[in-house]
Write a protein that holds these residues in place. Structure first.
Motif, PDB file in Angstrom:
ATOM      1  N   TYR A  81       0.882  -1.222  -0.033  1.00  0.00           N
ATOM      2  CA  TYR A  81       0.000   0.112   0.100  1.00  0.00           C
ATOM      3  C   TYR A  81       0.801   1.279  -0.088  1.00  0.00           C
ATOM      4  N   LYS A  82       0.537   2.296  -0.542  1.00  0.00           N
ATOM      5  CA  LYS A  82       0.992   3.512  -0.674  1.00  0.00           C
ATOM      6  C   LYS A  82      -0.073   4.692  -0.206  1.00  0.00           C
ATOM      7  N   MET A  83       0.342   5.147   0.920  1.00  0.00           N
ATOM      8  CA  MET A  83      -0.700   6.321   1.359  1.00  0.00           C
ATOM      9  C   MET A  83      -0.202   7.530   1.844  1.00  0.00           C
ATOM     10  N   ALA A  84      -1.053   8.413   1.185  1.00  0.00           N
ATOM     11  CA  ALA A  84      -0.732   9.930   1.303  1.00  0.00           C
ATOM     12  C   ALA A  84      -1.600  10.483   2.654  1.00  0.00           C
ATOM     13  N   LEU A 103       5.582   3.485  10.930  1.00  0.00           N
ATOM     14  CA  LEU A 103       5.133   2.850   9.958  1.00  0.00           C
ATOM     15  C   LEU A 103       6.270   2.786   8.903  1.00  0.00           C
ATOM     16  N   THR A 104       6.875   3.878   8.629  1.00  0.00           N
ATOM     17  CA  THR A 104       7.952   3.912   7.591  1.00  0.00           C
ATOM     18  C   THR A 104       9.045   2.901   8.215  1.00  0.00           C
ATOM     19  N   ASN A 105       9.332   2.896   9.458  1.00  0.00           N
ATOM     20  CA  ASN A 105      10.279   2.081   9.789  1.00  0.00           C
ATOM     21  C   ASN A 105      10.038   0.658   9.771  1.00  0.00           C
ATOM     22  N   LEU A 106       8.548   0.405   9.784  1.00  0.00           N
ATOM     23  CA  LEU A 106       7.960  -0.967   9.737  1.00  0.00           C
ATOM     24  C   LEU A 106       7.988  -1.471   8.091  1.00  0.00           C
ATOM     25  N   GLY A 107       8.167  -0.623   7.179  1.00  0.00           N
ATOM     26  CA  GLY A 107       8.284  -0.979   5.752  1.00  0.00           C
ATOM     27  C   GLY A 107       7.125  -0.489   5.044  1.00  0.00           C
ATOM     28  N   TYR A 108       6.301   0.672   5.838  1.00  0.00           N
ATOM     29  CA  TYR A 108       5.247   0.844   4.927  1.00  0.00           C
ATOM     30  C   TYR A 108       5.480   2.124   3.999  1.00  0.00           C
ATOM     31  N   GLU A 109       4.760   2.391   3.059  1.00  0.00           N
ATOM     32  CA  GLU A 109       4.822   3.637   2.194  1.00  0.00           C
ATOM     33  C   GLU A 109       4.013   4.780   2.675  1.00  0.00           C
TER      34      GLU A 109
END
Length: 126
Positions: A81-84, A103-109
């Motif tokens: 997923y990519k979330m703005a 979330l970024t550190n957990l690998g989410y965008e």
């Protein structure tokens, strides 16, 4: 008013609005419920891009931000997923900045914005 979710499917992304007032002491449960609903809609619509507009009042305690972010996978969130996220106010921006970092550190965008136009531009870029 507790948190409320509105969503609309666009051609290239799912637009989500989260509105309302956090309930003190119930921030984790409310947020998990909202994010589970979003993940379910994404799965049903076979969509991976999310434009989220946050118009939420009330403080998100640091411990709650960690608990919510760390449960993303259990709530059905994919690292594809990519979330703005567009913060509806400076207070909202400050409240969710930690969640973005976790979330970024957990690998989410995920990326935070103050402008819907800039958020959409980033979301649709590859």
């Amino acid at each position: 008013m507790p948190l409320k979710l509105k969503h609309a499917l666009n051609r290239d992304y799912l637009k989500v609005e989260i509105l309302g007032q956090r309930t003190p002491g119930n921030e984790v449960a409310e947020s998990k419920q909202i994010w589970k609903e979003v993940a379910d809609v994404l799965s049903q619509q076979e969509q991976s891009r999310i434009l989220t507009i946050m118009k939420v009042e009330g403080r998100l305690p640091i411990k709650s931000a960690f608990q919510i972010a760390e449960s993303a996978r259990d709530l059905g969130w994919s690292r594809n997923y990519k979330m703005a996220v567009v913060a509806g106010s400076e207070a909202v921006l400050m409240n969710i900045r930690l969640s973005e970092m976790i979330l970024t550190n957990l690998g989410y965008e995920i990326k935070l914005f103050v402008s819907t136009r800039m958020a959409r531009k980033w979301l649709l870029s590859d």
